[in-house]
Design a protein around this motif. Sequence first.
Motif, short mmCIF file in Angstrom:
data_model
loop_
_atom_site.label_atom_id
_atom_site.label_comp_id
_atom_site.label_asym_id
_atom_site.label_seq_id
_atom_site.Cartn_x
_atom_site.Cartn_y
_atom_site.Cartn_z
N ILE A 14 2.64 2.71 2.29
CA ILE A 14 2.73 3.51 3.51
C ILE A 14 4.19 3.61 3.97
N LEU B 32 -3.75 -0.15 9.72
CA LEU B 32 -4.46 0.79 8.87
C LEU B 32 -4.93 2.00 9.67
N HIS C 87 -2.10 4.52 10.48
CA HIS C 87 -1.63 5.30 9.34
C HIS C 87 -2.76 6.08 8.69
N ASN C 88 -3.90 6.15 9.37
CA ASN C 88 -5.04 6.96 8.92
C ASN C 88 -5.51 6.55 7.53
N GLN C 89 -5.45 5.25 7.25
CA GLN C 89 -5.91 4.73 5.95
C GLN C 89 -7.40 4.37 6.07
N LYS C 90 -8.25 5.41 6.12
CA LYS C 90 -9.68 5.23 6.38
C LYS C 90 -10.36 4.41 5.29
N GLU C 91 -10.02 4.68 4.05
CA GLU C 91 -10.68 3.98 2.95
C GLU C 91 -10.37 2.48 2.99
N TYR C 92 -9.09 2.15 3.18
CA TYR C 92 -8.71 0.74 3.24
C TYR C 92 -9.31 0.06 4.47
N GLU D 190 0.81 -1.21 0.00
CA GLU D 190 0.00 0.00 0.00
C GLU D 190 0.85 1.26 0.00
N GLU E 186 -7.19 -4.13 -1.38
CA GLU E 186 -7.42 -4.50 0.01
C GLU E 186 -8.12 -5.85 0.13
#
Length: 288
Positions: free
Chosen positions: A46, A92, A95-100, A44, A70
């Motif tokens: 990150i 997730l 790392h503030n990966q809200k969509e994933y 991803e 994902e």
Amino acid sequence: MMREIIEIDEDLCVGCGNCVPNCHQGALQIIDGKARLISDLMCEGIGACVGHCPTGAMTIEKREAEPYDEEKVMDKITAGGPRVIRAHLEHLRQHNQKEYLEQAEAYLEKRGIPNPLANQPQELHGHGGGCPGSAARMLRRAPGNEHPGPVAPAGQSAPAQSGELRQWPVQLHLLNPAAPYLQGADLLVAADCTAYAAGNFHRDFLKGKALAIACPKLDQGQQIYLEKLVRMIDESRINTLTVLIMEVPCCSGLLALARTAAGQAERRVPVKAIILSLEGEIQSEEWI
């Protein structure tokens, strides 16, 4: 499609494997003694693995790559059981990966798999979560109360001493890159253990500097560290960056993180690397 993805320099990679457990998508494996990115689909970008590489072999580059998927990641993650699922979801979140994260939780719900984070409040990362102890502040020193202090007579307690610490907080996750004490400062980024190994840490390394401490092996959220260092260089306009680490291999991940930040920043700042032996003696000291 063009996107950010991990790049591995095989000449620098020693196959230590530190990066593998820190890739919660399972995109990395050690094959033939080298770390390998086994699928663009599962990276991803990150970069949590970058700070765990002791040799600086891992970087984040923008290149043509298959879109991150994902659902394909979750196919593999769920096979590992609840602990692996939790680790991935927390990764997730951090790392503030809200969509994933939403995609991963929808995957679990659709298949009737329990969500280990259900009904748990999200922790705040990178700014102290509102804790009063993490509020940015300058520290004032009483005149004449400087490190080192006077030696106490036999049988008596030594008077209180004041070190060279000029600000609070000091942990890199809690530091605000916009804090006034960072503006134009000489910044010392020190591995946690260095202050215990070096008896004269305050006098020899900290004096006149702002401080950030971190552990490249145990701390999570390495990408947050990277982003903060870049902001400190570009926005706070720090004057110099000194990285103080121990001789152990995992510690060099902090130096690799600083190198990457200095390379990504728009401003150029001098970077000094100081490596201490386990006895607290300087093994090497150089501008890089």
